[in-house]
Design a protein around this motif. Structure first.
Motif, PDB file in Angstrom:
ATOM      1  N   ARG A 153      11.669  -1.782  -3.999  1.00 18.25           N
ATOM      2  CA  ARG A 153      12.898  -2.105  -2.644  1.00 18.25           C
ATOM      3  C   ARG A 153      11.906  -2.497  -1.430  1.00 18.25           C
ATOM      4  O   ARG A 153      12.363  -3.669  -0.925  1.00 18.25           O
ATOM      5  N   VAL A 154      10.568  -2.071  -1.276  1.00 27.39           N
ATOM      6  CA  VAL A 154       9.822  -2.554  -0.254  1.00 27.39           C
ATOM      7  C   VAL A 154       9.384  -3.842  -0.571  1.00 27.39           C
ATOM      8  O   VAL A 154       9.251  -5.162   0.348  1.00 27.39           O
TER       9      VAL A 154
ATOM     10  N   THR B  57       3.061  -0.922   4.233  1.00 28.60           N
ATOM     11  CA  THR B  57       2.619   0.292   3.963  1.00 28.60           C
ATOM     12  C   THR B  57       3.477   1.648   3.705  1.00 28.60           C
ATOM     13  O   THR B  57       3.981   1.927   4.798  1.00 28.60           O
ATOM     14  N   ILE B  58       3.662   2.310   2.648  1.00 29.09           N
ATOM     15  CA  ILE B  58       4.591   3.330   2.501  1.00 29.09           C
ATOM     16  C   ILE B  58       3.910   4.549   2.926  1.00 29.09           C
ATOM     17  O   ILE B  58       2.906   5.035   1.884  1.00 29.09           O
ATOM     18  N   LYS B  59       4.456   5.626   3.571  1.00 22.52           N
ATOM     19  CA  LYS B  59       3.921   6.539   3.798  1.00 22.52           C
ATOM     20  C   LYS B  59       4.432   7.713   2.941  1.00 22.52           C
ATOM     21  O   LYS B  59       5.692   7.853   2.973  1.00 22.52           O
ATOM     22  N   VAL B  60       3.787   8.454   2.411  1.00 26.22           N
ATOM     23  CA  VAL B  60       4.208   9.770   1.602  1.00 26.22           C
ATOM     24  C   VAL B  60       3.660  10.902   2.046  1.00 26.22           C
ATOM     25  O   VAL B  60       2.564  11.162   2.085  1.00 26.22           O
TER      26      VAL B  60
ATOM     27  N   ALA C 283       6.101   1.820   9.171  1.00 25.21           N
ATOM     28  CA  ALA C 283       5.073   1.102   9.854  1.00 25.21           C
ATOM     29  C   ALA C 283       5.379  -0.159  10.189  1.00 25.21           C
ATOM     30  O   ALA C 283       4.726  -0.638  11.262  1.00 25.21           O
ATOM     31  N   GLU C 284       5.969  -0.833   9.521  1.00 24.62           N
ATOM     32  CA  GLU C 284       6.466  -2.458   9.879  1.00 24.62           C
ATOM     33  C   GLU C 284       7.336  -2.284  10.944  1.00 24.62           C
ATOM     34  O   GLU C 284       7.116  -2.887  12.021  1.00 24.62           O
TER      35      GLU C 284
ATOM     36  N   CYS D 222       0.800  -1.005   0.044  1.00 21.82           N
ATOM     37  CA  CYS D 222       0.102  -0.110  -0.094  1.00 21.82           C
ATOM     38  C   CYS D 222       0.899   1.371   0.005  1.00 21.82           C
ATOM     39  O   CYS D 222       1.894   1.354   0.470  1.00 21.82           O
ATOM     40  N   VAL D 223       0.422   2.250  -0.770  1.00 20.03           N
ATOM     41  CA  VAL D 223       1.140   3.401  -0.627  1.00 20.03           C
ATOM     42  C   VAL D 223       0.058   4.509  -0.058  1.00 20.03           C
ATOM     43  O   VAL D 223      -0.967   4.589  -0.677  1.00 20.03           O
ATOM     44  N   PHE D 224       0.446   5.090   0.849  1.00 17.97           N
ATOM     45  CA  PHE D 224      -0.474   5.943   1.734  1.00 17.97           C
ATOM     46  C   PHE D 224      -0.206   7.514   1.878  1.00 17.97           C
ATOM     47  O   PHE D 224       1.144   7.589   2.528  1.00 17.97           O
TER      48      PHE D 224
END
Lengths: 387, 101
Positions: free
Chosen positions: A361-362, A317-320, A370-371, A300-302
């Motif tokens: 990469r993730v 979940t990648i935060k932007v 978050a992880e 997820c990109v958040f």
């Protein structure tokens, strides 16, 4: 472009190799937690559902559990039930096994096991075996066309629609152009932007379902006879400069990029098509993320303007960040700064490219913030009353 | 060129979004379709909030991203803060439906 992932025996692809402990009823939460805390390498979730629910809610709740168990990021599952609930652990475990025969699945019933300690022991022994097996697997190169991206925005501000959301839209377009899949969701945050998404539908049926889904949500809000504002946009959204649901929606819809819309699916329904899919979910971050994870998304990109810590137990979940000030203030939680677009230092295309590269990469094993923080947020959309 | 203080998304927009806090009394320049427009900001505009760049009459649509984000509830002059005090959303408004019944 390739990432290093886990190829499952049925051909599906995982980017994580979790052993998931999942309670099917609120009464089993503490046993599920007890199992997970005793076995390193497991993740668990907890929730308030699974009993005293009308049929549509019970079915949706079960679908969310089954979807998490069958998500390819999950290697094996321990399902925990109490024994007298509406959403039966045996049924959930059997359905996961049916859909993914290759997965180790174990079902623990607290009343049958002889109480909490015995249930924790039984579940922990089984989870232990699964972790051992999971640790034997190696990653292999996999094309990004097999990736399913979930897009999300939460804690939005007025910059979300200028920077982070269009940049995520660009990453979504790049993934779809490479043959991959992207999910747009958050129905209340499409109110006022439905024409923009519907005109990209591949046919009239998809366009009509798009309008109908968004109208149903607006009607349900209108039926209560209140101004949506304050519920959505939230007080934080309003403080950040958003004035109305339309303004929020018009900024939100950018995160779905510009590619054709191939399908509209229900909450937590399995994603089977390639390209851009619209899943009907609430705007609530946790319920939305849970729905997309149940649908089978890998990553997820958040995007966020105010800053948020949310993460799924099984979907990285990648935060932007939409603005640099918040990025600098919330570095514990934010992976990427898209505020550079508002600052005039980078283009939307450049940040979109950076998001895609971070996704690779993730997907290959890099942990998101978050992880690392251990966020295992989980929330099921509720339809009707509790009985 | 220095960093713009406010951004206009589409040529038909009648508001700009502040990319930094703008003090009352500041003169700013916004780019609309490549043309530079001077706006005298009459009220403090917090970061991320909107400032009117044209006259907007009460009842007229407020346009951002080239789309309606609501309607003006009072007359708004260029340079004024445009937010929930003078902008009414038109969607998801069960309270309005109730009044109309």
């Amino acid at each position: 472009m390739e990432f290093m992932g886990y190829r499952r025996p049925d051909g599906s692809v995982g980017i994580r190799n979790h052993v998931l402990v999942i309670p099917t009823v609120v009464c089993a939460n503490q046993v599920a937690r007890g199992i997970s805390q005793n076995v390193k390498g497991t993740v668990w979730v907890e929730h308030q559902h699974g009993c005293s629910q009308l049929a549509p809610d019970a079915a949706q709740t079960a679908r969310v559990f089954i979807g998490h168990g069958t998500n390819p990021n999950v290697f094996g599952v321990v399902v925990v039930g109490l024994g007298c609930e509406v959403v039966r652990a045996q049924d959930v475990a059997a359905e996961i096994k049916k859909q993914c025969p290759y997965k180790p699945v174990h079902c623990v019933i607290i009343q049958d096991a002889g109480g909490s300690y015995k249930a924790i022991t039984e579940g922990a022994i089984e989870a232990h075996k699964m972790v051992e097996q999971a640790s034997l697997l190696s990653r292999e190169p996999i094309d990004i066309s097999e990736l399913i991206l979930g897009t999300e925005c939460g804690g939005s501000d007025a910059c979300s629609g200028l920077s982070a959301n269009p940049a995520l839209g660009e990453a979504s377009d790049l993934l779809i152009d490479a043959g991959g899949t992207s999910i747009l969701s958050e129905t209340p945050e499409l109110i006022g932007a439905e024409h923009i998404i519907a005109r990209r539908a591949i046919n009239e049926d998809v366009a009509n379902r798009c309008y109908a889904t968004i109208k149903a949500f607006e009607d349900s809000a209108n039926a209560i006879g209140v101004d949506m504002r304050g519920g959505n946009p939230t007080p934080g959204n309003i403080e950040g400069g958003l004035s109305s649901i339309e303004e929020k929606s018009l900024g939100c819809v950018y995160k779905g990029g510009t590619r054709p819309l191939v399908d509209v699916i229900g909450y937590a329904e399995k994603i089977t098509k390639k390209g851009l899919i619209y899943m009907d979910t609430p705007g609530n971050d946790i319920e939305q993320l849970t729905g997309m994870a149940a649908g089978g998304c890998h990553i997820c990109v958040f995007t966020t303007g105010r800053g948020t810590p949310t993460g799924s137990a099984i979907v990285p979940t990648i935060k932007v960040a939409s603005n640099t000030a918040m990025y600098n203030k919330m570095k514990d939680n934010i992976d990427i700064n898209a505020g550079t677009i508002v600052d005039g230092e980078e283009t939307i295309q450049q940040v979109g490219r950076r998001i895609l590269e971070e996704m690779v990469r993730v997907a290959s094993g890099k942990l998101t913030k978050a992880e690392i923080l251990g966020h295992n947020d989980f929330g099921i959309q509720r339809i009707g009353p509790t009985l | 060129m220095s960093k713009p203080k406010a951004l206009v998304m589409k040529p038909i927009d009648n508001v700009a979004t502040a990319t930094q806090e703008i003090a009352a009394g500041t003169d700013i320049v916004v780019s609309v379709d490549g043309k530079m427009i001077n706006i005298h900001v009459t009220e403090k505009i917090p970061f991320g909030h909107k400032v009117a760049i044209r006259d907007i009459a009460a009842g007229e649509k407020i346009i951002k991203y080239g789309e309606a984000i609501g309607a003006a509830t009072v007359d708004i002059r260029p340079g004024q803060h445009t937010h929930v005090h003078n902008l009414g959303g038109l969607r998801g408004r069960g309270d309005l439906e109730k009044e109309n019944k």
